[in-house]
Design a protein around this motif. Structure first.
Motif, PDB file in Angstrom:
ATOM      1  N   ILE A 178       1.008  -1.347  -0.043  1.00  0.00           N
ATOM      2  CA  ILE A 178       0.268  -0.282  -0.064  1.00  0.00           C
ATOM      3  C   ILE A 178       1.054   1.256   0.657  1.00  0.00           C
ATOM      4  N   LEU A 179       0.791   2.071  -0.659  1.00  0.00           N
ATOM      5  CA  LEU A 179       0.961   3.365  -1.119  1.00  0.00           C
ATOM      6  C   LEU A 179       2.765   3.242  -1.174  1.00  0.00           C
ATOM      7  N   SER A 180       2.491   2.415  -2.243  1.00  0.00           N
ATOM      8  CA  SER A 180       4.100   2.248  -2.597  1.00  0.00           C
ATOM      9  C   SER A 180       3.974   2.316  -3.913  1.00  0.00           C
ATOM     10  N   ARG A 181       2.697   2.730  -4.711  1.00  0.00           N
ATOM     11  CA  ARG A 181       2.639   3.005  -5.833  1.00  0.00           C
ATOM     12  C   ARG A 181       1.288   3.375  -6.345  1.00  0.00           C
ATOM     13  N   PRO A 182       1.192   4.307  -7.349  1.00  0.00           N
ATOM     14  CA  PRO A 182      -0.988   4.249  -7.564  1.00  0.00           C
ATOM     15  C   PRO A 182      -1.458   3.190  -7.293  1.00  0.00           C
ATOM     16  N   LEU A 183      -2.997   3.473  -6.478  1.00  0.00           N
ATOM     17  CA  LEU A 183      -3.318   2.242  -6.926  1.00  0.00           C
ATOM     18  C   LEU A 183      -5.058   3.290  -6.729  1.00  0.00           C
ATOM     19  N   ASP A 184      -5.998   2.473  -8.132  1.00  0.00           N
ATOM     20  CA  ASP A 184      -7.043   3.057  -8.097  1.00  0.00           C
ATOM     21  C   ASP A 184      -8.230   2.631  -7.249  1.00  0.00           C
ATOM     22  N   VAL A 185      -8.497   3.012  -6.441  1.00  0.00           N
ATOM     23  CA  VAL A 185      -9.349   2.652  -5.053  1.00  0.00           C
ATOM     24  C   VAL A 185     -10.636   2.037  -6.003  1.00  0.00           C
ATOM     25  N   GLU A 186     -11.167   3.175  -6.553  1.00  0.00           N
ATOM     26  CA  GLU A 186     -12.264   2.804  -7.455  1.00  0.00           C
ATOM     27  C   GLU A 186     -13.152   1.017  -8.109  1.00  0.00           C
ATOM     28  N   ARG A 187     -11.627   0.177  -8.432  1.00  0.00           N
ATOM     29  CA  ARG A 187     -11.836  -1.272  -8.951  1.00  0.00           C
ATOM     30  C   ARG A 187     -11.914  -1.844  -7.369  1.00  0.00           C
ATOM     31  N   TYR A 188     -12.052  -1.174  -6.806  1.00  0.00           N
ATOM     32  CA  TYR A 188     -12.027  -2.247  -5.143  1.00  0.00           C
ATOM     33  C   TYR A 188     -13.368  -2.321  -4.887  1.00  0.00           C
ATOM     34  N   GLY A 189     -13.963  -3.359  -4.244  1.00  0.00           N
ATOM     35  CA  GLY A 189     -14.760  -2.955  -2.875  1.00  0.00           C
ATOM     36  C   GLY A 189     -13.914  -2.344  -1.414  1.00  0.00           C
ATOM     37  N   LEU A 190     -13.164  -3.060  -1.484  1.00  0.00           N
ATOM     38  CA  LEU A 190     -12.641  -3.494  -0.215  1.00  0.00           C
ATOM     39  C   LEU A 190     -10.851  -3.648  -0.016  1.00  0.00           C
ATOM     40  N   ILE A 191     -10.243  -2.825   0.949  1.00  0.00           N
ATOM     41  CA  ILE A 191      -8.634  -2.925   0.231  1.00  0.00           C
ATOM     42  C   ILE A 191      -8.237  -3.154   2.190  1.00  0.00           C
ATOM     43  N   TYR A 192      -7.360  -3.852   2.179  1.00  0.00           N
ATOM     44  CA  TYR A 192      -7.049  -3.603   3.716  1.00  0.00           C
ATOM     45  C   TYR A 192      -5.449  -4.129   3.916  1.00  0.00           C
ATOM     46  N   ALA A 193      -4.837  -3.454   4.529  1.00  0.00           N
ATOM     47  CA  ALA A 193      -3.569  -3.092   4.692  1.00  0.00           C
ATOM     48  C   ALA A 193      -2.824  -3.649   6.362  1.00  0.00           C
ATOM     49  N   SER A 194      -2.331  -4.202   7.106  1.00  0.00           N
ATOM     50  CA  SER A 194      -1.650  -3.774   8.273  1.00  0.00           C
ATOM     51  C   SER A 194      -0.626  -2.714   8.072  1.00  0.00           C
ATOM     52  N   ALA A 195      -0.150  -2.004   9.189  1.00  0.00           N
ATOM     53  CA  ALA A 195       0.288  -0.501   9.187  1.00  0.00           C
ATOM     54  C   ALA A 195       2.135  -0.887   8.960  1.00  0.00           C
ATOM     55  N   GLN A 196       2.937  -1.742  10.129  1.00  0.00           N
ATOM     56  CA  GLN A 196       4.083  -1.982   9.897  1.00  0.00           C
ATOM     57  C   GLN A 196       4.829  -2.025   9.045  1.00  0.00           C
ATOM     58  N   LYS A 197       4.383  -2.499   7.542  1.00  0.00           N
ATOM     59  CA  LYS A 197       5.218  -2.509   6.543  1.00  0.00           C
ATOM     60  C   LYS A 197       5.511  -0.269   6.148  1.00  0.00           C
ATOM     61  N   ASN A 198       4.614  -0.662   5.945  1.00  0.00           N
ATOM     62  CA  ASN A 198       3.976   1.015   4.487  1.00  0.00           C
ATOM     63  C   ASN A 198       4.560   1.914   4.847  1.00  0.00           C
ATOM     64  N   MET A 199       3.655   1.979   6.540  1.00  0.00           N
ATOM     65  CA  MET A 199       2.848   2.767   7.111  1.00  0.00           C
ATOM     66  C   MET A 199       2.822   3.145   8.270  1.00  0.00           C
ATOM     67  N   GLY A 200       3.252   2.568   9.087  1.00  0.00           N
ATOM     68  CA  GLY A 200       3.957   2.864  10.655  1.00  0.00           C
ATOM     69  C   GLY A 200       4.303   1.711  11.240  1.00  0.00           C
ATOM     70  N   GLN A 201       4.150   1.643  12.425  1.00  0.00           N
ATOM     71  CA  GLN A 201       4.666   1.237  13.260  1.00  0.00           C
ATOM     72  C   GLN A 201       2.635  -1.105  14.079  1.00  0.00           C
ATOM     73  N   ALA A 202       3.185  -1.775  13.827  1.00  0.00           N
ATOM     74  CA  ALA A 202       3.057  -2.678  14.571  1.00  0.00           C
ATOM     75  C   ALA A 202       1.416  -1.912  15.333  1.00  0.00           C
ATOM     76  N   GLY A 203       0.536  -3.255  15.024  1.00  0.00           N
ATOM     77  CA  GLY A 203      -1.117  -3.184  15.728  1.00  0.00           C
ATOM     78  C   GLY A 203      -2.294  -2.305  14.844  1.00  0.00           C
ATOM     79  N   LEU A 204      -2.197  -2.015  14.321  1.00  0.00           N
ATOM     80  CA  LEU A 204      -3.064  -1.394  13.061  1.00  0.00           C
ATOM     81  C   LEU A 204      -3.009  -1.702  12.249  1.00  0.00           C
ATOM     82  N   THR A 205      -4.219  -2.016  11.361  1.00  0.00           N
ATOM     83  CA  THR A 205      -4.545  -2.599  10.491  1.00  0.00           C
ATOM     84  C   THR A 205      -5.525  -1.304   9.332  1.00  0.00           C
TER      85      THR A 205
END
Ligand SMILES: Cc1ncc(COP(=O)(O)O)c(C=O)c1O
Length: 362
Positions: A178-205
């Protein structure tokens, strides 16, 4: 400048600027004389953190207004359970695309709740791991949703295209890209990602879900596993992991300051190229098991042709400040995870090291 480059798949390196801000604000967040860690989740200060984080995410991914953003506790693996519980509905069946260890785990969990059709599996092309072309998928138009993992963190396999699922909602596990390249959200019903790789620290999705998919879950679904409950309470159905949320806010602000997703995508492409070029030009000393069409930009997985050299490679790399390069225990080999926060300098250093190591042992 940091002296150690951490190539871990997650929890992963955070931008130095984010850590410095967190350090500077540790005892006094925005003049409150309180740490962000101490702010009550329903108080006006944390509301500011919440609103800014959501607004930055919406800006970075151009999330349309008919999508809700939810910040949930726990890792992405909890979504392996929550997705079927909340999306199967009366249809009771779903399609899964199995392209690696994480998507396999997701479908194994979903099988507890409904009829799961494995519509396609990882294949081989020229002896290399390859994604099954969409023309070979056996999708069921009556399925409640189609689930896939955009990037298989362990296997180093990534979709560089978006599956076409017609009117059936597409669910994407974007935990490692997530957030590493452009993403067309409207192609999806649901997108999920845990935070501890590209978005922050563990504990959050983080979930981005189309509003009409927030529906009644299967009977017996625990309250805190219900999207409707989290949506109704604006992700405050319980005390959320506030500090992880705050760190994600800092990461998003940092990403905006880098020029956003388009800008980081250019850098990420360059970073991945440095390593894949090094592998491809090594005359078989380093071997990528993944077909070039679906090589991951985030997790560069490779082997050394002479397996006994791998422990030596890891040990010597660590002496150069290049750490956590060992492949996943289920796969072995080498894996360099190069998420947004990994500076290009770290990747160049690794490429240099790989070159020198090959000259010495090749
Ligand atoms: C693609 C993918 N999905 C799901 C997960 C599980 O995430 P978590 O450990 O946050 O539960 C991971 C973890 O590495 C992952 O890489």
């Amino acid at each position: 400048m940091r002296k150690v480059f951490n190539f871990s798949p997650g929890p992963a390196m955070l931008p130095e600027a984010v850590l410095k801000t967190a350090q500077a604000e540790m005892l006094n967040w925005h003049g409150t004389e309180m740490s962000a860690m101490e702010l009550p989740h329903r108080g006006m200060h944390f509301q500011e953190v919440m609103q800014q984080t959501e607004s930055d995410l919406r800006t970075l991914l151009a999330i349309p207004p008919h999508y809700r953003v939810l910040f949930l506790p726990d890792g992405a693996a909890a979504q392996f359970t929550m997705v079927p519980l909340n999306l199967l509905g009366d249809k009771k069946c779903a399609d899964y695309i199995q392209t690696g260890i994480w998507s396999k785990k997701a479908l194994t969990e979903a099988e507890r709740y409904g009829a799961i059709n494995i519509a396609a599996t990882l294949t081989k092309c020229d002896g290399l791991l390859a994604l099954p072309p969409q023309s070979t998928w056996s999708l069921d138009e009556k399925a409640a949703y189609v689930h896939y993992a955009s990037n298989e963190t362990i296997d180093g396999v990534q979709f560089h295209w978006v599956p076409e699922t017609g009117s059936v909602p597409l669910v994407g596990d974007f935990s490692s890209d997530i957030l590493s390249r452009p993403l067309d959200v409207e192609r999806y019903g649901l997108i999920y990602a845990s935070a501890q790789k590209n978005m922050g620290q563990a504990g959050l999705t983080v979930l981005i879900i189309r509003e009409d998919l927030i529906q009644d879950p299967l009977p017996g679904t625990p309250t805190l596993y219900t999207y409707k409950v989290h949506a109704k309470h604006h992700s405050m159905a319980h005390t959320p992991p506030t500090y992880s949320w705050y760190i994600t806010g800092l990461v998003l602000a940092w990403l905006k300051a880098q020029g956003g997703v388009d800008a980081i995508f250019q850098i990420n492409q360059r970073k991945a190229c440095h390593l894949y070029d090094c592998i491809d030009r090594s005359n078989g000393f380093y071997v990528s098991p993944v077909h070039p069409d679906c090589r991951s930009m985030m997790n560069v997985v490779y082997d050394i042709h002479e397996k006994t050299l791998e422990p030596i490679f890891l040990e010597e790399a660590a002496k150069h400040g290049l750490v956590y390069l060992k492949g996943h225990r289920l796969r072995g080999g080498i894996r360099a995870s190069i998420y947004n926060a990994m500076p290009e300098a770290g990747v160049l250093l690794l490429a240099d090291f790989m070159h020198t190591f090959m000259k010495q042992y090749g």
